[in-house]
Design a protein around this motif. Structure first.
Motif, short mmCIF file in Angstrom:
data_model
loop_
_atom_site.label_atom_id
_atom_site.label_comp_id
_atom_site.label_asym_id
_atom_site.label_seq_id
_atom_site.Cartn_x
_atom_site.Cartn_y
_atom_site.Cartn_z
N ALA A 1 0.85 -1.19 0.00
CA ALA A 1 0.00 0.00 0.00
C ALA A 1 0.89 1.24 0.00
N VAL A 2 0.63 2.15 -0.92
CA VAL A 2 1.40 3.39 -1.06
C VAL A 2 0.46 4.54 -0.68
N ILE A 3 0.73 5.15 0.47
CA ILE A 3 -0.21 6.07 1.09
C ILE A 3 0.41 7.46 1.24
N GLU A 4 -0.26 8.47 0.69
CA GLU A 4 0.21 9.85 0.78
C GLU A 4 -0.37 10.52 2.03
N MET A 5 0.46 11.34 2.69
CA MET A 5 0.04 12.06 3.89
C MET A 5 0.35 13.54 3.75
N GLY A 6 -0.65 14.38 3.95
CA GLY A 6 -0.45 15.82 3.92
C GLY A 6 -0.66 16.41 5.31
N THR A 7 -0.11 17.60 5.51
CA THR A 7 -0.27 18.27 6.80
C THR A 7 -0.06 19.76 6.67
N ASN A 8 -0.76 20.52 7.50
CA ASN A 8 -0.42 21.94 7.68
C ASN A 8 -0.48 22.34 9.15
N HIS A 9 -0.51 21.35 10.04
CA HIS A 9 -0.47 21.60 11.48
C HIS A 9 0.34 20.49 12.17
N PHE A 10 0.93 20.84 13.29
CA PHE A 10 1.65 19.86 14.08
C PHE A 10 0.69 18.77 14.55
N GLY A 11 1.19 17.54 14.58
CA GLY A 11 0.42 16.42 15.10
C GLY A 11 -0.41 15.70 14.07
N GLU A 12 -0.60 16.30 12.88
CA GLU A 12 -1.46 15.66 11.88
C GLU A 12 -0.81 14.41 11.29
N ILE A 13 0.48 14.48 10.97
CA ILE A 13 1.16 13.29 10.45
C ILE A 13 1.17 12.19 11.51
N GLU A 14 1.41 12.56 12.74
CA GLU A 14 1.40 11.57 13.82
C GLU A 14 0.05 10.85 13.89
N ARG A 15 -1.03 11.63 13.79
CA ARG A 15 -2.37 11.02 13.83
C ARG A 15 -2.61 10.12 12.61
N LEU A 16 -2.20 10.58 11.44
CA LEU A 16 -2.37 9.75 10.24
C LEU A 16 -1.58 8.45 10.35
N CYS A 17 -0.41 8.53 10.97
CA CYS A 17 0.40 7.32 11.17
C CYS A 17 -0.25 6.38 12.18
N GLU A 18 -0.92 6.93 13.17
CA GLU A 18 -1.65 6.08 14.12
C GLU A 18 -2.70 5.25 13.38
N ILE A 19 -3.30 5.85 12.37
CA ILE A 19 -4.34 5.14 11.61
C ILE A 19 -3.71 4.14 10.64
N ALA A 20 -2.71 4.59 9.88
CA ALA A 20 -2.16 3.78 8.79
C ALA A 20 -1.10 2.79 9.24
N ARG A 21 -0.43 3.06 10.35
CA ARG A 21 0.63 2.20 10.87
C ARG A 21 1.67 1.85 9.79
N PRO A 22 2.29 2.86 9.18
CA PRO A 22 3.28 2.57 8.13
C PRO A 22 4.52 1.90 8.71
N ASP A 23 5.11 1.00 7.93
CA ASP A 23 6.39 0.42 8.33
C ASP A 23 7.51 0.88 7.41
N HIS A 24 7.17 1.69 6.40
CA HIS A 24 8.14 2.32 5.51
C HIS A 24 7.73 3.78 5.36
N GLY A 25 8.71 4.69 5.33
CA GLY A 25 8.39 6.11 5.23
C GLY A 25 9.32 6.83 4.28
N LEU A 26 8.79 7.86 3.61
CA LEU A 26 9.57 8.67 2.68
C LEU A 26 9.12 10.12 2.77
N ILE A 27 10.07 11.03 2.98
CA ILE A 27 9.81 12.46 2.96
C ILE A 27 10.47 13.02 1.70
N THR A 28 9.68 13.60 0.81
CA THR A 28 10.22 14.04 -0.48
C THR A 28 11.22 15.18 -0.32
N ASN A 29 10.85 16.21 0.42
CA ASN A 29 11.69 17.38 0.66
C ASN A 29 11.05 18.21 1.75
#
Length: 464
Positions: free
Chosen positions: A166-194
């Motif tokens: 599963a290849v899942i995109e995550m967006g954010t414009n506030h602190f804590g949003e990525i953390e919450r999305l990760c709580e849901i998706a439970r990724p085991d691989h991560g990539l930050i483009t820039n």
């Protein structure tokens, strides 16, 4: 398409201890819906509330279209019990229930989840990665750019028994949003483009942006793996906490290396991958190499042959409103109107500067505001105007509250021809009379500016 489950088990996955009751509880859930316009019979409809809508308003339409169940707020449940054709499930918060459902549903599958975030290039990189992996694996990917607290759960609910990655995109414009999305998706691989100057109104500084994006790496399990852009110092710093890494780079030592070769007349970059295979991209912009290298790193990790990676990358085309290249009566239109910030605008101007060298016309920029930059907005727009002049823009058309700052920077750097507009229709009308054969036009602005409407209006014009 969600895995076939009876409604009673489906509801348990939301965390709610509710029995849907006969005759609905043993019926199989066909799909999930948050929009009655696309709802199919047998779906479970979640009545979400937004700034401009309330999903509870559409419960009658959902039932009329054959919804198996509707998940509603408890305090609204009584409104819909009379004459119902499906089960009405009352919960404290339908959005939270949707998120809990997605998280528990994802946990049913031992499928690798790769999460992607970053300031720029998330959707393009996600699409490139999906194309590479699809050569060998059955994948699920985020549709379009549905990367927020609503779109991510819907993406996870596409996973099926035969899904391999599963290849899942995550967006954010506030602190804590990525953390919450990760709580849901439970990724085991991560990539930050820039990491760049995006959403500074909410984050404050680029270092704070880095902190928000780093929530992804912090959320990976101990045995998780990060794909690391070694050309971005902030990403390198954020990745220090991740034990397993695969680095990719154009300029530094890394497991996956790219070597820039050239830009073709269309502004598309060619590069050499791993000093073995040449790749000619079909999307404009030298900056696309970084996105392609990220996809190559993912493909190499999952054992895709280099030649197959190259083929997938060469077959990739521009995604909606992202560096789309069009022709209009002898002028080239570069539509990059999905979003804008100082870094992405700089990259787009560099592409415009290259393209004009292969034509006989002028470099024209049609720019809308870069939103959500907070206290640096005036300075950032002035700097961008300067960079437009330095990139060789000879005609600048502006729309938005920060047009004056754009203009100030442009004229101070030697720019001569600039026009400011209070509405886009007038701008589009003037543009179609101003354009000459051989011109190259960049249309760009933040999502809230909807600058693509200018191109849409141009398309309706029949030029003599």
């Amino acid at each position: 398409m969600v895995k076939s489950l009876p409604l009673k088990k489906f509801i348990r996955l939301t965390g709610e201890k509710i029995n849907p009751g006969a005759p609905f509880r043993d019926k199989i859930v066909g799909s999930i819906s948050i929009d009655t316009r696309t709802l199919k019979a047998g779906a479970v409809y979640f009545a979400l509330r937004g700034e401009l809508f309330d999903g509870h308003t559409f419960i009658p339409q959902a039932m009329a279209k054959g919804a198996l169940a509707c998940v509603v707020r408890k305090d609204r449940q009584g409104e819909f019990l009379s004459g119902r054709q499906g089960s009405i499930i009352g919960v404290d918060d339908p959005l939270f229930s949707l998120q809990q459902l997605a998280g528990n549903y994802r946990a049913m599958f031992a499928v690798p989840v790769l999460a992607i975030t970053g300031t720029n290039g998330k959707t393009t990189t996600k699409e490139m990665i999906a194309s590479v992996l699809a050569q060998k694996y059955k994948i699920v990917k985020t549709p379009g750019n549905l990367n927020n607290h609503i779109g991510l759960p819907l993406s996870l609910l596409q996973i099926e028994d035969d899904t391999e990655i599963a290849v899942i995109e995550m967006g954010t414009n506030h602190f804590g949003e990525i953390e919450r999305l990760c709580e849901i998706a439970r990724p085991d691989h991560g990539l930050i483009t820039n990491i760049g100057a995006g959403h500074l109104e909410f984050f404050g500084s680029v270092d704070d942006v880095a902190g928000a994006k780093a929530e992804l790496f912090k959320s990976l399990p101990e045995d998780g793996l990060a794909f690391v852009n070694a050309d971005d110092s902030r990403i390198m710093a954020a990745a220090k906490i991740v034990r397993q890494q695969i680095r990719y780079s154009l300029h530094h030592d890394a497991e996956v290396r790219g070597e820039f070769l050239s830009l073709n007349p269309e502004g598309c970059a060619g590069f050499r991958l791993q000093n073995q295979v040449e790749v000619q991209l079909q999307v404009p912009g030298e900056h696309q190499i970084s996105n392609a290298l990220a996809a190559a790193a993912v493909g190499i990790y999952w054992h895709i042959p280099l030649n197959d990676i190259a083929t997938a990358l060469e077959n990739h085309r521009s995604f909606s409103k992202r560096m789309e290249k069009h022709e209009w009566h002898g002028a080239a239109i570069l539509l990059d109107a999905y979003n804008s910030n100082p870094d992405s605008l700089r990259a787009a101007l560099a592409t415009l500067s290259h393209l004009i060298r292969t034509r006989q016309g002028r470099a024209v920029a049609v720019l809308g505001d870069m939103l959500e930059l907070g206290e640096v907005s005036e300075a950032a727009h002035e700097k961008a105007g300067q960079e437009a002049a330095e990139a060789g823009v000879t005609l600048l058309l502006l729309y938005g509250d920060f047009a004056a700052a754009f203009e100030r920077g442009f004229t101070r750097a030697g720019g001569k021809q600039v026009r400011v507009y209070s509405d886009k229709s007038t701008l589009a009308g003037d543009l179609q009379t101003l354009l000459q054969n051989g011109d190259v036009v960049l249309i760009k602005g933040s999502r809230g500016m909807a600058m693509e409407t200018i191109w849409q209006e141009l398309q309706t014009v029949t030029r003599q």
